[in-house]
Structures are given as C-alpha cells and as structure tokens.
Design a protein around this motif. Structure first.
Motif, PDB file in Angstrom:
ATOM      1  N   VAL B  88       6.078  -3.034   2.323  1.00 33.77           N
ATOM      2  CA  VAL B  88       7.458  -2.540   2.348  1.00 33.77           C
ATOM      3  C   VAL B  88       7.737  -2.196   3.807  1.00 33.77           C
ATOM      4  O   VAL B  88       7.042  -1.365   4.388  1.00 33.77           O
ATOM      5  N   LEU B 155      12.651  -1.679  -3.379  1.00 31.57           N
ATOM      6  CA  LEU B 155      11.757  -2.405  -2.465  1.00 31.57           C
ATOM      7  C   LEU B 155      10.298  -2.169  -2.847  1.00 31.57           C
ATOM      8  O   LEU B 155       9.459  -3.067  -2.742  1.00 31.57           O
ATOM      9  N   LEU B 169       3.069   0.408   3.275  1.00 35.79           N
ATOM     10  CA  LEU B 169       4.470   0.812   3.384  1.00 35.79           C
ATOM     11  C   LEU B 169       4.716   1.451   4.742  1.00 35.79           C
ATOM     12  O   LEU B 169       4.042   2.402   5.118  1.00 35.79           O
TER      13      LEU B 169
END
Lengths: 341, 322
Positions: B88, B155, B169
C-alpha cells in the motif's frame, strides 16, 4: 446486472453508429434518400447510375474512413491517457502528427522547391511521406524511451520532439512558395474524402494490426490506473506496456494521420466522453466504448462538414474542433471533470 | 508465531546519479516475522522509503541481500513476487470513477487471465478482503465519493486480495483523523494475527504504533537498525533513538514524546491525574512561581488559590499572569 447495463449501452452505441453512418452517406451536394441507399446497398436498386457511383465510390469510402480514423484516434488517445495518467494526453503526444507533418512538408515544400511537379502529390505519395515521417519521429522517441525510466519523462520527451519537428516545418514553410504552402496547409487541415477503396483496405488492415497489442494489454492498462508503482507490485511490467503502447498508437494514429492528415480533438475528447457515459475506468468496457464513440463523433463531424445542401465541404480538422470543443466544454462544466478521470 | 518471512542481511542501499554514488543506508540487518505487525519508525530523510523500495524489489542492494521465504528478492520473476508481497503506497491519485469492488478486484491481477476477469475463487478472495477490512458496505461506492479513511481501508483490502504472505504499507495513516488512525492500525494488527501475515508499516505515529505493534524497527542517522518489542525498547531507553536533539524526551509514564520543559516545580494539591494537567497548563503559560499552593477539587470542579476560587484554568492563569 452491471454487465448487462454496459452491454445495453454498447448496443445503443452501435445502433447510433449505424444511424449516423446512414445519415452521413445520405448527406451531400446530391440528394439521395436513406431509403434509396438501403435498397441500393442491399439489393442494387439505384434510381440513377450516377447515384450508385456517388455512393459506392465517394460517400461510402469516406464514411468508412471516418469510422476507421475515429476508432484509431480514440483508441490511441485512451491508451496514452491511461499510460501517462494524464487527462490531456492524446494520440499525438509522442510526436506522431508532427512527424507525419514533417514527412509531408518535406515532400510538398522541399519537393516543389526542387522542381518536382505538383502532379506527383497524390494520396499515395503523401501517405508514404507521412508514414515515413511519423515512423522516424516515433523511432527517435523510442530510442530515447529506451533510456528513460518513468513515463512522465517520456511524455516530456515526446512533447519536446513534437515542438522541435514543428519548428522544422515552420522553417520549411517560411522558405517555400505560395503554391506549395497552400497545398501543405490544406493537407494539415485533414481530409477524409480523398481515399479510394484500395487505400481504405490498407488503412483497415493497419487498424486491425494496431489493435492487437492493445487488446492483449487490457489487464495491464487496468492495473496501470493505480500508477506505475502499484502496477509493478502486481506483476505488471511497465516497460513492456510502454512498448506495446508505442507500437499500437504508432500504428493506429500514425496510419490515420498519414492517410487523412492530422485530425485534432477526437483522440483527446472521446476517451473522456466514453468515461463519462459508461461511468467506468475498466478498459474492457472503455476500449469498445471509445471505438464506437470515436466512429460516431467523427462521422457526425464529417456530416456537419459537408454543409448539407451545398457543394462545399469544410476541412475536417476545423470541424472536429469547432463541433467537438463546445460539447466537451459543456460536459466538463456540468460534471466535475477532474474527478471523472 | 511462525518464523521470519523476510530477512535482510548486511544490507547497503544507495542511489547512483551519473558518476556520483550516494550511499543512504549500510549494514542493515532485520527480519520480518509472520503473524506480527512490525512498525518502521524514524525521522524524515533517514532512508525509510529507500529501504521499502528495496524490499519491494524496485531498488537493487549494493551489498548484502534481502531474502523472501529464503529466496533473494531479485531472483523472483515479477509475477511470482506479486503473489508473495503486496503493498500500500503513499501515492494519492486514484481514478475517481473506480468502485471499491473494482479496486479490490485489481488486487487479483497476479492470478487472473489475460483479460483480468475474476473467477469464483477470485471473487471469494475479494469478498474476504472486503469483510476483513469491514468495508462490504462500500463495495459499489466510487473512490471519488468516499472519505480518506475509507479509501485507505479500500487500498488495504486491495492488498489483502492479492493474497500475499508479506504486506508492506508506506504511511497508511498519514492524512487520517485520530479515530481512523487507530482503526486502520488495529485492523492491520488483527489481520496480521488472524491471517498469519507479516505486515510492515512505515509510520510516524509513535503513540499509535506503541499501542498496536508487535515489533519496532527504529532507524536513525548513523546507527544500525534497532529491532525489538516496543516495550523492551522503552525499558532499554533505545526508544529515545527516535528523538534527535535534547529538547524532547520519551515519557515512559505517558507513553509518548514530550517537550522537555525547564520544569518549574509548582506546589499543587489534589487528585494525581488532575495535577498533571494543571502543571502542564501552567508550564505552557510560563508561570514560574506561585505564592501559595494551588488546591484542586474534582467534583464540583474548582481551583482554590490565594483565598480565591476559580472555575477554569483559563481564569486562574489570567489571574496569575496579571
């Protein structure tokens, strides 16, 4: 549910396309009714032999060329917009149209300067020169693209090549005679009606070939909507997509420009219209949708350009912008344009 | 708890620009464990993004290696790596027309056919990702119409649909409000434990990371990467590595970074938790000394000072500064 809705829209689009196609053929300096065209095309019943001539050898090829050009330009524009993630990208950002322009400029401006008669300037010659010019500029851009890492740099490189080539054309124009200049100016206004069936055949063949790399990249284009970094993380190779895009748009937009001259606006606007109407970013829908819209829009522009009832026709490049720009401006004002992209 | 999914060994990273080679990080060693939520913390410009880039396989290490399930990242074919690691990113631009379902569906790209059509198995994975992130109700909403927090969850759902052992992330909580920050981080923690995934989060939210992370990676200029359980790092004081300069310090009691006031010890009587806040307010206001002790009463709230009673700290401070 969603798929059937999309299907209905595409079907409606195809119906509109047929309608506009018939309208386009029926319009012109000689009045021929839609009914007669139907009967003539299907059963060979023409009121007069001259009508058959007009429809089969002038109006039909022109309508088919309009469709092909609309499809080719729209599909190139859509690929460019998605690849560069830029709503203002169009089929010509990699210098294709200025390249074709350069080829034709060299042929017309330099050619007549060197004493070649204007008689050699038939469609084949300009198409050949346009292809050569578009091809070589695209090749140059590709050579740079080989070294360039990210797509934004490629976009800038393409635009710079375009300006440099346009400058060369300006120089050629500056030093050429009035007759040649007029010829070149007319070419640069675009024309859909100067092609015969053999050229239409070649153009359609190139269109089909140019669509192959596009169709096989449909998943990559969808993933590319999230940007290059995400695409990479999902196993998509952006470099491979870049080459597929250069090949596809080079064939589609390059061939159309070489045969018909530069046609503005369609390539940038149609993908936006398709996104607004079909309300999806999915390229499995947007590719057919843009193709249908592009064909419809260019047929419409061509119909307007024939100035119904008169023998005069307007240059297509002017019509596309004059007719299309207000449509897009109104759509953009009504909906939030940047949000739609 | 399983073993490490991702191991970095003696890693050196940097960029080459023309003839200039700039080394950003060197001698990094780390391991990312399955079933754990790991937070990477460090000041801006310390090389967190560079490290994340190299873990994603977008930047080749100068020295050392990164092993994903025992195999070097560079040796993974693109498609195979996409099935092992999902990300992400911080890139904010997303197509506004895309629905949440379409976005999460794109996560299945490494598994789908050339058209990208979802089969039953793909659809199940998308449903599971939506339910794990608790955003089923958003499925038909367009990305342009939902809030930043919802988009972030979408997401994350996309990354989960990619069905990978490792999820990276990059600052997923930036631009989010306080509640959404906690929600996103607790969500990641839950997913790490339930799905036995190795999750690495780059973040600047120390207090939320302390609440949720199983492991910290601390990066600071010129020191090797410090890895450990957050609480261990608090005990050892290594957490202060995060805070350069002497102005701030980590308060063990409060679990957060505090400004080091030249503390004027003021005599305040009353319940302990209230005393803390009054002390804080007076310090901020620059009250250096008081004539007599301040007395606090909780219920009904009142402050007694110098024979007068005040309804709020604001009144008191105004009186003191006069």
């Amino acid at each position: 549910m969603k798929n059937t809705k999309t299907g209905i829209w595409i079907f409606t689009g195809l119906m509109v396309l047929v309608l506009v196609f018939m309208l386009n053929i029926s319009l012109g300096s000689v009045h021929i009714s839609v009914q007669e065209i139907f009967e003539g095309l299907l059963f060979g019943n023409w009121e007069r032999p001259s009508h058959e001539q007009i429809v089969l050898h002038f109006r039909l090829p022109k309508a088919v060329v309009s469709m092909i050009a609309g499809i080719g330009l729209s599909l190139s524009g859509l690929q460019m917009q998605t690849f560069f993630r830029n709503p203002l990208a169009g089929p010509f950002v990699l210098g294709i149209s200025s390249g074709a322009g350069l080829g034709v400029a060299v042929l017309i401006l330099a050619g007549t300067g060197l004493g070649l008669s204007a008689g050699i300037l038939n469609t084949w010659a300009t198409a050949f020169a346009g292809t050569l010019g578009a091809g070589s500029v695209l090749l140059l851009v590709s050579l740079v693209a080989w070294k360039v890492k990210d797509s934004m740099t490629l976009l800038i490189v393409g635009l710079m090549f375009g300006s440099a080539v346009s400058a060369v054309i300006s120089l050629l124009s500056y030093f050429s005679g009035a007759e040649a200049l007029k010829l070149f100016t007319v070419w640069s206004m675009g024309s859909l009606g100067s092609l015969g069936w053999s050229q239409v055949g070649i153009l359609s063949l190139i269109l089909l070939i140019g669509m192959i790399p596009m169709i096989f990249s449909v998943k990559a284009y969808n993933v590319m909507l999230l940007g290059e970094a995400y695409a990479q993380s999902m196993g998509i190779n952006p470099i491979r997509l870049r080459w597929s895009m250069i090949l596809s748009t080079g064939l589609l937009a390059g061939a159309v420009t070489a045969f018909c001259g530069p046609i503005a606006f369609i390539g940038i606007a149609v993908p936006h219209l398709a996104r607004m109407i079909w309300k999806t970013p999915d390229h499995r829908v947007l590719f057919p949708a843009s193709a249908v819209m592009g064909a419809v829009l260019l047929l419409l522009c061509d119909s307007v350009g024939q100035l119904p009832g008169s023998a005069q026709t307007l240059p297509i490049n002017a019509v596309t912008s004059l007719v299309g720009a207000p449509i897009v401006v109104s759509l953009v004002l009504r909906k939030n344009f940047s949000k739609e992209f | 708890m399983k073993g490490p999914a991702l191991i970095g060994k003696n890693l050196s990273l940097g960029y080459t620009q023309g003839k200039i080679r700039k080394e950003v990080l060197s001698g990094l060693n780390f391991s990312l464990n399955s079933g754990e939520l790991t937070c990477l913390l460090g000041p801006n410009g310390v090389g967190k993004s560079t490290l994340v880039k190299s873990i994603m396989g977008r930047l080749e290490p100068w020295r050392g290696e990164i092993l994903l399930n025992g195999k070097r990242i560079e040796d993974y074919p693109r498609e195979e790596l996409a099935r092992e690691m999902a990300v992400v990113l911080t890139e904010p631009v997303l197509p506004a027309q895309m629905t949440v379902y379409q976005l999460v569906g794109l996560g299945r790209a490494p598994y789908t056919d050339w058209m990208g059509s979802l089969n039953n198995q793909d659809e199940e994975a998308v449903e599971e990702a939506l339910s794990n992130t608790k955003i089923q109700y958003l499925r038909d909403q367009r990305l342009g119409e939902i809030s930043d927090g919802q988009r972030q969850k979408a997401l994350i759902a996309r990354a989960l649909a990619q069905d990978c052992d490792v999820v990276i992330l990059d600052e997923p909580t930036a631009h989010l409000d306080l509640v959404n920050r906690y929600e996103v981080m607790y969500l990641l923690r839950e997913i790490a434990q339930k799905e036995k995934k190795a999750i690495l989060v780059v973040t600047h939210d120390l207090d939320i990371a302390l609440e949720t992370a199983d492991r910290f990676w601390l990066m600071n200029c010129g020191t090797p990467l410090i890895s450990g359980r957050p609480e261990d790092l608090v005990f050892s004081g290594e957490i202060n590595e995060l805070i350069a300069g002497g102005q701030f310090h980590f308060s063990m009691k409060r679990g957060r970074v505090e400004f080091q006031h030249p503390q004027a010890e003021l005599e305040i009587e009353g319940p302990g938790d209230m005393v803390y806040w009054v002390q804080k307010a007076l310090n901020k206001a620059g009250v250096k000394q008081i004539a007599s002790p301040i007395r606090l009463v909780k219920d009904p709230f009142s402050i007694f000072y110098d024979g007068t009673s005040f309804d709020s700290l604001d009144d008191l401070i105004r009186f003191l500064l006069k």
